[in-house]
Design a protein around this motif. Structure first.
Motif, mmCIF file in Angstrom:
data_model
loop_
_atom_site.group_PDB
_atom_site.id
_atom_site.type_symbol
_atom_site.label_atom_id
_atom_site.label_comp_id
_atom_site.label_asym_id
_atom_site.label_seq_id
_atom_site.Cartn_x
_atom_site.Cartn_y
_atom_site.Cartn_z
ATOM 1 N N MET A 1 21.900 34.201 46.171
ATOM 2 C CA MET A 1 22.476 35.104 44.905
ATOM 3 C C MET A 1 22.830 36.126 43.998
ATOM 4 O O MET A 1 23.921 36.586 43.839
ATOM 5 C CB MET A 1 21.938 33.424 43.707
ATOM 6 C CG MET A 1 22.605 32.401 43.960
ATOM 7 S SD MET A 1 21.384 31.631 42.439
ATOM 8 C CE MET A 1 20.962 29.663 42.890
ATOM 9 N N LEU A 2 21.568 36.664 44.427
ATOM 10 C CA LEU A 2 21.224 38.204 43.934
ATOM 11 C C LEU A 2 22.045 38.982 45.063
ATOM 12 O O LEU A 2 22.219 39.990 44.805
ATOM 13 C CB LEU A 2 19.912 38.810 43.499
ATOM 14 C CG LEU A 2 18.964 37.889 42.681
ATOM 15 C CD1 LEU A 2 17.897 37.926 42.733
ATOM 16 C CD2 LEU A 2 19.772 38.317 41.197
ATOM 17 N N SER A 3 21.975 39.104 46.606
ATOM 18 C CA SER A 3 22.565 39.440 47.394
ATOM 19 C C SER A 3 24.275 39.550 47.029
ATOM 20 O O SER A 3 25.155 40.320 47.548
ATOM 21 C CB SER A 3 22.134 38.815 49.030
ATOM 22 O OG SER A 3 22.583 39.410 49.578
ATOM 23 N N SER A 4 24.983 37.809 47.114
ATOM 24 C CA SER A 4 25.951 38.338 46.930
ATOM 25 C C SER A 4 26.689 38.340 45.380
ATOM 26 O O SER A 4 27.466 38.475 44.895
ATOM 27 C CB SER A 4 26.683 36.515 47.438
ATOM 28 O OG SER A 4 26.022 35.437 46.521
ATOM 29 N N LYS A 5 26.033 38.427 45.105
ATOM 30 C CA LYS A 5 25.800 38.734 42.936
ATOM 31 C C LYS A 5 26.924 38.049 42.502
ATOM 32 O O LYS A 5 27.902 38.454 42.261
ATOM 33 C CB LYS A 5 26.678 40.919 43.751
ATOM 34 C CG LYS A 5 25.369 41.545 43.734
ATOM 35 C CD LYS A 5 26.842 43.450 43.979
ATOM 36 C CE LYS A 5 25.997 44.148 44.256
ATOM 37 N NZ LYS A 5 26.437 45.898 43.956
ATOM 38 N N ALA A 6 25.934 37.274 42.926
ATOM 39 C CA ALA A 6 27.194 36.098 42.369
ATOM 40 C C ALA A 6 26.839 35.889 40.235
ATOM 41 O O ALA A 6 27.512 35.730 39.701
ATOM 42 C CB ALA A 6 26.303 34.771 42.564
ATOM 43 N N TYR A 7 26.064 36.740 39.860
ATOM 44 C CA TYR A 7 25.955 37.051 38.704
ATOM 45 C C TYR A 7 26.912 38.010 38.203
ATOM 46 O O TYR A 7 27.150 38.252 36.710
ATOM 47 C CB TYR A 7 24.075 38.168 37.705
ATOM 48 C CG TYR A 7 24.461 39.053 39.711
ATOM 49 C CD1 TYR A 7 24.765 39.905 38.718
ATOM 50 C CD2 TYR A 7 23.310 39.018 40.312
ATOM 51 C CE1 TYR A 7 24.895 41.571 39.370
ATOM 52 C CE2 TYR A 7 23.200 40.301 40.980
ATOM 53 C CZ TYR A 7 23.740 41.572 40.294
ATOM 54 O OH TYR A 7 23.470 42.348 40.882
ATOM 55 N N GLU A 8 27.911 38.926 38.901
ATOM 56 C CA GLU A 8 28.727 39.312 38.503
ATOM 57 C C GLU A 8 29.959 38.551 37.864
ATOM 58 O O GLU A 8 30.789 39.078 37.149
ATOM 59 C CB GLU A 8 29.602 40.199 38.716
ATOM 60 C CG GLU A 8 27.895 41.476 39.891
ATOM 61 C CD GLU A 8 28.999 42.561 40.020
ATOM 62 O OE1 GLU A 8 30.002 42.473 40.925
ATOM 63 O OE2 GLU A 8 27.933 43.858 40.952
ATOM 64 N N THR A 9 30.535 37.182 38.183
ATOM 65 C CA THR A 9 31.529 36.125 37.987
ATOM 66 C C THR A 9 31.018 35.320 37.710
ATOM 67 O O THR A 9 31.495 34.154 37.160
ATOM 68 C CB THR A 9 32.242 36.006 39.302
ATOM 69 O OG1 THR A 9 31.135 35.798 40.289
ATOM 70 C CG2 THR A 9 32.630 36.992 40.206
ATOM 71 N N ASP A 10 29.437 34.841 37.534
ATOM 72 C CA ASP A 10 29.405 32.963 37.460
ATOM 73 C C ASP A 10 28.012 33.612 35.810
ATOM 74 O O ASP A 10 26.461 34.389 36.245
ATOM 75 C CB ASP A 10 28.977 32.163 37.715
ATOM 76 C CG ASP A 10 29.833 31.837 38.573
ATOM 77 O OD1 ASP A 10 30.574 31.212 38.296
ATOM 78 O OD2 ASP A 10 29.747 32.182 39.549
ATOM 79 N N ASP A 11 27.803 33.153 34.736
ATOM 80 C CA ASP A 11 26.688 33.292 33.773
ATOM 81 C C ASP A 11 25.616 31.909 34.828
ATOM 82 O O ASP A 11 24.099 32.206 34.155
ATOM 83 C CB ASP A 11 26.979 32.867 32.925
ATOM 84 C CG ASP A 11 27.935 33.515 31.513
ATOM 85 O OD1 ASP A 11 27.162 34.894 31.669
ATOM 86 O OD2 ASP A 11 28.749 32.733 31.159
ATOM 87 N N PHE A 12 25.813 31.062 35.307
ATOM 88 C CA PHE A 12 25.134 30.086 35.668
ATOM 89 C C PHE A 12 25.794 29.895 36.894
ATOM 90 O O PHE A 12 27.016 29.178 37.382
ATOM 91 C CB PHE A 12 24.541 29.507 34.882
ATOM 92 C CG PHE A 12 25.346 28.661 34.585
ATOM 93 C CD1 PHE A 12 26.092 27.522 34.417
ATOM 94 C CD2 PHE A 12 26.229 28.751 32.784
ATOM 95 C CE1 PHE A 12 27.324 26.689 34.035
ATOM 96 C CE2 PHE A 12 27.365 28.271 32.524
ATOM 97 C CZ PHE A 12 27.924 27.122 32.940
ATOM 98 N N LEU A 13 24.606 28.580 38.066
ATOM 99 C CA LEU A 13 24.804 28.214 38.580
ATOM 100 C C LEU A 13 24.333 26.810 38.772
ATOM 101 O O LEU A 13 23.470 26.568 38.691
ATOM 102 C CB LEU A 13 24.771 28.200 40.126
ATOM 103 C CG LEU A 13 26.096 30.030 40.238
ATOM 104 C CD1 LEU A 13 24.787 30.523 41.826
ATOM 105 C CD2 LEU A 13 27.254 29.550 40.230
ATOM 106 N N SER A 14 24.957 25.842 38.924
ATOM 107 C CA SER A 14 24.502 24.347 38.359
ATOM 108 C C SER A 14 24.632 23.302 39.636
ATOM 109 O O SER A 14 25.718 23.538 40.163
ATOM 110 C CB SER A 14 24.968 24.010 37.085
ATOM 111 O OG SER A 14 26.720 23.892 37.844
#
Length: 242
Positions: free
Chosen positions: A62-75
């Motif tokens: 998640m961190l490597s793909s920078k998922a936090y830039e587009t999502d507040d959470f992944l569920s």
């Protein structure tokens, strides 16, 4: 711990662990700490982890793909506990005032007890002969077999972000690095010590995509696996990012 923000989440971990009950593991990772260690955990018996433990392989991706830039959470993605139980896992990104990730709040739900109750109920309402002929009726949902390799991150993770991750729960950093390395090299037909330069570079690229090199000591770890120098691994990483 980095900030007062995470201190408040430490209290939340304890609260959620008690409020949700023993089937919910609640974990707070401090991204400013060594190896993004667990800062607080409730109901750690589910994954066998404790405070100070490392990040998971899924969280690294998640961190490597920078998922936090587009999502507040992944569920609601799949996690696999060391005892083989399949968990329903979710992760929320904690950001600072500049929207940089400083922590992760994770919840892992183990529904194993409820599946056992379901099987007991089915055994009461169905004749034994029926269950013998239709065993699938007592094994709903997911297979409880050994953990499988994590799937690659799709090119368009935003289409179905949670589907990009499958999670395992290592108890220490060396186990985490070994797990990621084993997955990246599982399909190799050539022994590790006989790989050519191009093949090693490809593996380093895969490991980088999985977030391995965000961990302290990862370069030395991979260099030992390849029986080469740290400088060689750094060169591969430089070529990949060029």
């Amino acid at each position: 711990m980095q900030s007062d923000i995470l201190q408040h989440y430490t209290i939340l971990v304890d609260f959620l662990g008690k409020a949700l009950g023993p089937d919910f593991e609640v974990v707070l990772h401090d991204l400013s700490s060594k190896d993004f260690a667990i800062a607080a955990i409730a109901n750690g018996h589910i994954s066998g982890r404790k405070a100070g433990g490392p990040l998971t392989d899924a969280a690294l991706r998640m961190l490597s793909s920078k998922a936090y830039e587009t999502d507040d959470f992944l569920s609601n993605y799949k996690g696999i506990a060391p005892n083989g139980h399949v968990l329903r896992s979710s992760t929320m990104f904690i950001r600072d005032e500049d929207r940089r990730p400083i922590g992760l709040l994770c919840i892992n739900f183990d529904d194993w007890r409820y599946k056992e109750l379901t099987e007991q109920l089915l055994s009461v309402i169905h004749p034994e002969s029926f269950l013998e002929q239709h065993p699938a009726n007592t094994q709903p949902l997911l297979d409880r077999s050994a953990p499988s390799a994590a799937p690659p991150i799709p090119k368009d993770a935003s289409a179905s972000p949670s589907a990009a991750y499958a999670e395992n729960f290592p108890v220490d950093i060396s186990s985490l690095m070994q797990k990621i390395f084993d997955e990246a090299t599982a399909s190799l037909e050539t022994p590790i010590d006989r790989l050519n330069q191009f093949e090693r570079r490809e593996i380093v690229e895969q490991l980088n995509e999985q977030g391995l090199f965000q961990l302290k000591g990862a370069v030395s770890f991979v260099a030992r696996k390849f029986s080469c120098s740290n400088a060689t691994i750094y060169r591969y990483l430089s070529e990949i990012s060029a």
